[in-house]
Design an enzyme around this catalytic site. Structure first.
Site, PDB file in Angstrom:
ATOM      1  N   ASP A 152       2.388   2.497   2.550  1.00 12.46           N
ATOM      2  CA  ASP A 152       2.356   3.166   3.846  1.00 12.46           C
ATOM      3  C   ASP A 152       3.668   2.967   4.607  1.00 12.46           C
ATOM      4  O   ASP A 152       4.368   1.983   4.403  1.00 12.46           O
ATOM      5  CB  ASP A 152       1.176   2.656   4.678  1.00 12.46           C
ATOM      6  CG  ASP A 152      -0.149   3.117   4.091  1.00 12.46           C
ATOM      7  OD1 ASP A 152      -0.136   4.076   3.309  1.00 12.46           O
ATOM      8  OD2 ASP A 152      -1.190   2.515   4.405  1.00 12.46           O
ATOM      9  N   CYS A 155      -1.417  -4.787   7.375  1.00 14.35           N
ATOM     10  CA  CYS A 155      -1.160  -3.513   8.053  1.00 14.35           C
ATOM     11  C   CYS A 155      -0.484  -3.747   9.406  1.00 14.35           C
ATOM     12  O   CYS A 155       0.334  -2.941   9.846  1.00 14.35           O
ATOM     13  CB  CYS A 155      -2.460  -2.756   8.267  1.00 14.35           C
ATOM     14  SG  CYS A 155      -3.504  -2.694   6.814  1.00 14.35           S
ATOM     15  N   CYS A 215       0.811  -1.225   0.000  1.00 13.66           N
ATOM     16  CA  CYS A 215       0.000   0.000   0.000  1.00 13.66           C
ATOM     17  C   CYS A 215       0.838   1.266   0.000  1.00 13.66           C
ATOM     18  O   CYS A 215       0.305   2.359  -0.155  1.00 13.66           O
ATOM     19  CB  CYS A 215      -0.912   0.005   1.218  1.00 13.66           C
ATOM     20  SG  CYS A 215       0.004  -0.068   2.754  1.00 13.66           S
ATOM     21  N   CYS A 257      -2.834   3.453   7.410  1.00 13.92           N
ATOM     22  CA  CYS A 257      -4.284   3.436   7.520  1.00 13.92           C
ATOM     23  C   CYS A 257      -4.717   3.263   8.982  1.00 13.92           C
ATOM     24  O   CYS A 257      -3.887   3.106   9.877  1.00 13.92           O
ATOM     25  CB  CYS A 257      -4.826   2.281   6.685  1.00 13.92           C
ATOM     26  SG  CYS A 257      -4.404   0.710   7.411  1.00 13.92           S
TER      27      CYS A 257
HETATM   28 FE1  FES Z   1      -1.384   0.401   4.293  1.00 15.23          FE
HETATM   29 FE2  FES Z   1      -3.046  -0.482   6.107  1.00 15.23          FE
HETATM   30  S1  FES Z   1      -3.472  -0.094   4.049  1.00 15.23           S
HETATM   31  S2  FES Z   1      -0.957  -0.034   6.339  1.00 15.23           S
END
Ligand code: FES
Length: 145
Positions: free
Chosen positions: A35, A103, A33, A59
Protein backbone atom coordinates in the site's frame (compact mmCIF):
# COMPACT_ATOMS: atom_id res chain seq x y z
CA UNK A 1 -12.72 -5.06 16.70
CA UNK A 2 -12.29 -1.46 15.57
CA UNK A 3 -12.95 1.46 17.90
CA UNK A 4 -15.74 3.89 17.10
CA UNK A 5 -13.16 6.56 16.30
CA UNK A 6 -11.42 4.31 13.78
CA UNK A 7 -14.72 3.55 12.09
CA UNK A 8 -15.67 7.24 12.07
CA UNK A 9 -12.35 8.31 10.51
CA UNK A 10 -12.55 5.47 8.00
CA UNK A 11 -16.08 6.34 6.94
CA UNK A 12 -15.56 10.11 7.04
CA UNK A 13 -11.86 10.64 6.46
CA UNK A 14 -10.64 14.19 7.10
CA UNK A 15 -8.24 15.99 4.78
CA UNK A 16 -8.39 13.71 1.77
CA UNK A 17 -6.99 15.30 -1.37
CA UNK A 18 -3.95 17.15 -2.50
CA UNK A 19 -2.43 20.61 -2.07
CA UNK A 20 -1.26 22.45 -5.15
CA UNK A 21 2.24 23.88 -4.82
CA UNK A 22 2.62 22.16 -1.47
CA UNK A 23 5.56 23.15 0.73
CA UNK A 24 6.42 19.47 1.05
CA UNK A 25 5.17 16.20 -0.41
CA UNK A 26 6.06 12.76 0.89
CA UNK A 27 5.24 9.37 -0.58
CA UNK A 28 5.96 6.06 1.09
CA UNK A 29 5.06 2.46 0.50
CA UNK A 30 4.51 -0.37 2.91
CA UNK A 31 6.63 -3.33 1.86
CA UNK A 32 4.42 -5.74 3.71
CA UNK A 33 1.15 -5.05 1.88
CA UNK A 34 2.24 -2.89 -1.05
CA UNK A 35 0.00 0.00 0.00
CA UNK A 36 1.04 3.56 -0.73
CA UNK A 37 0.53 6.86 1.10
CA UNK A 38 1.15 10.42 -0.03
CA UNK A 39 1.01 13.43 2.29
CA UNK A 40 0.99 17.10 1.30
CA UNK A 41 1.97 19.87 3.72
CA UNK A 42 1.38 23.60 3.47
CA UNK A 43 3.88 25.29 5.78
CA UNK A 44 4.08 29.04 6.38
CA UNK A 45 7.11 31.28 6.93
CA UNK A 46 7.00 30.62 10.68
CA UNK A 47 7.26 26.88 10.06
CA UNK A 48 3.68 26.30 11.10
CA UNK A 49 1.73 23.64 9.23
CA UNK A 50 -1.31 25.47 7.89
CA UNK A 51 -2.81 22.58 5.97
CA UNK A 52 -2.24 18.88 5.43
CA UNK A 53 -3.88 16.49 2.99
CA UNK A 54 -3.41 12.86 2.11
CA UNK A 55 -4.09 10.36 -0.62
CA UNK A 56 -3.71 6.66 -0.23
CA UNK A 57 -3.99 3.28 -1.83
CA UNK A 58 -4.29 1.77 1.59
CA UNK A 59 -6.59 -0.23 3.76
CA UNK A 60 -9.21 1.13 6.14
CA UNK A 61 -6.77 1.34 9.05
CA UNK A 62 -4.37 3.33 6.86
CA UNK A 63 -7.19 5.72 5.93
CA UNK A 64 -8.27 6.17 9.55
CA UNK A 65 -4.73 6.69 10.89
CA UNK A 66 -3.88 9.15 8.11
CA UNK A 67 -7.09 11.05 8.70
CA UNK A 68 -6.25 11.37 12.40
CA UNK A 69 -2.57 12.12 11.73
CA UNK A 70 -3.42 14.97 9.36
CA UNK A 71 -5.78 16.40 11.99
CA UNK A 72 -3.04 16.20 14.61
CA UNK A 73 -0.32 17.94 12.56
CA UNK A 74 -2.48 20.84 11.41
CA UNK A 75 -1.58 24.01 13.28
CA UNK A 76 1.58 22.43 14.71
CA UNK A 77 5.11 23.64 14.14
CA UNK A 78 7.42 21.53 12.03
CA UNK A 79 9.24 20.35 15.15
CA UNK A 80 6.04 19.46 16.96
CA UNK A 81 4.80 17.53 13.93
CA UNK A 82 7.98 15.50 13.96
CA UNK A 83 7.14 14.30 17.47
CA UNK A 84 3.78 12.83 16.42
CA UNK A 85 4.34 9.10 16.30
CA UNK A 86 2.12 6.37 14.96
CA UNK A 87 1.65 5.40 18.60
CA UNK A 88 0.20 8.83 19.41
CA UNK A 89 -2.08 8.55 16.39
CA UNK A 90 -3.26 5.11 17.47
CA UNK A 91 -3.91 6.38 20.98
CA UNK A 92 -5.96 9.24 19.56
CA UNK A 93 -8.02 6.60 17.75
CA UNK A 94 -8.48 4.48 20.89
CA UNK A 95 -6.22 1.77 19.51
CA UNK A 96 -5.88 -0.53 16.52
CA UNK A 97 -5.83 -4.32 16.33
CA UNK A 98 -2.18 -5.53 16.54
CA UNK A 99 -2.26 -6.89 13.00
CA UNK A 100 -3.06 -3.38 11.75
CA UNK A 101 -0.30 -1.53 13.56
CA UNK A 102 1.95 -1.53 10.49
CA UNK A 103 -0.72 0.42 8.60
CA UNK A 104 -0.37 3.32 11.02
CA UNK A 105 3.31 3.64 10.11
CA UNK A 106 2.40 4.81 6.62
CA UNK A 107 1.09 8.17 7.84
CA UNK A 108 3.99 8.81 10.20
CA UNK A 109 6.55 7.93 7.55
CA UNK A 110 4.78 9.97 4.87
CA UNK A 111 4.68 13.03 7.16
CA UNK A 112 8.41 12.64 7.77
CA UNK A 113 9.02 12.28 4.04
CA UNK A 114 6.98 15.45 3.36
CA UNK A 115 8.91 17.34 6.06
CA UNK A 116 12.14 16.13 4.49
CA UNK A 117 10.98 17.37 1.08
CA UNK A 118 10.12 20.75 2.63
CA UNK A 119 13.54 20.99 4.31
CA UNK A 120 15.27 20.11 1.03
CA UNK A 121 13.32 22.76 -0.87
CA UNK A 122 14.05 25.40 1.78
CA UNK A 123 17.66 24.34 2.22
CA UNK A 124 17.20 23.95 5.98
CA UNK A 125 17.89 21.20 8.45
CA UNK A 126 15.16 19.97 10.77
CA UNK A 127 16.70 18.68 13.96
CA UNK A 128 15.93 15.00 14.50
CA UNK A 129 14.62 14.37 11.00
CA UNK A 130 16.33 11.62 9.08
CA UNK A 131 16.20 10.93 5.37
CA UNK A 132 13.01 8.95 4.86
CA UNK A 133 12.89 5.44 3.53
CA UNK A 134 10.73 4.99 0.48
CA UNK A 135 9.60 1.62 1.73
CA UNK A 136 8.68 0.57 5.22
CA UNK A 137 10.54 -2.67 5.75
CA UNK A 138 10.22 -5.49 8.16
CA UNK A 139 12.49 -3.95 10.81
CA UNK A 140 9.83 -1.49 11.90
CA UNK A 141 7.33 -4.27 12.11
CA UNK A 142 9.37 -5.92 14.79
CA UNK A 143 9.62 -2.89 16.98
CA UNK A 144 8.05 -3.12 20.36
CA UNK A 145 4.83 -1.12 20.40
FE1 FES B 1 -1.63 -2.07 3.86
FE2 FES B 1 -3.09 -1.56 5.97
S1 FES B 1 -2.91 -3.43 4.94
S2 FES B 1 -1.78 -0.22 4.92
Amino acid sequence: MYSEKVIDHFQHPRNVGEIENASGVGTVGNAKCGDIMRIYLDIDDNQIIRDCKFKTFGCGAAVATSSMATELVKGKSVNEALQITNKAVMEALDGLPPVKVHCSLLAEEAIHAALWDYAQKKGIKIEGLEKPKTDIGEEEENEDY
